[in-house]
Design a protein around this motif. Structure first.
Motif: not given
Length: 123
Positions: A45-46, A70, A74, A77-78, A113
């Motif tokens: 997903d990520y 979410r 996300f 993390l990006y 992650e």
């Protein structure tokens, strides 16, 4: 002022607008749906999200989900992976929404992650 909508919620009618993609298209927006299952976020997903963020770089994006968890996870993390954020900056960004230990499956996902991203950055 947006060009792209990225929806990270599932098709749960409590949180999903009927025909959100059609509405976005009528407004001239590119629409992308990555249905991230709340109880089971996946590295794939990520990875799909990161690829989409890369593909739409330079365009204003609206990233959303049901309650901003979410999207915040996300995006942080990006930003760690691609935007030069430190681990502390990413954690600080999430701290505006997330409470530590509130959602253990997400804590584990974010930790895994983050570790993967940091290893990749250091090789």
């Amino acid at each position: 002022g947006y060009h792209v909508v990225i929806n990270l919620t599932t098709l749960d009618p409590r949180y999903f607008l009927p025909d959100e993609g059609g509405l976005a298209a009528k407004l001239g927006l590119a629409y992308h749906h990555i249905p991230v299952v709340w109880s089971s976020p996946q590295p794939a997903d990520y990875a799909q999200f990161a690829a989409l963020m890369d593909q739409t770089a330079g365009r204003r994006r609206l990233i959303h989900c049901a309650a901003n968890y979410r999207a915040t996870a996300f995006y942080s993390l990006y930003a760690l992976q691609r935007l030069g954020w430190t681990e502390e900056q990413a954690a600080g960004f999430r701290a505006n929404i997330w409470l530590p230990g509130q959602y253990p499956v997400w804590d584990d996902f974010i930790a895994a992650e983050t570790a993967r991203i940091l290893v990749a950055k250091n090789t």
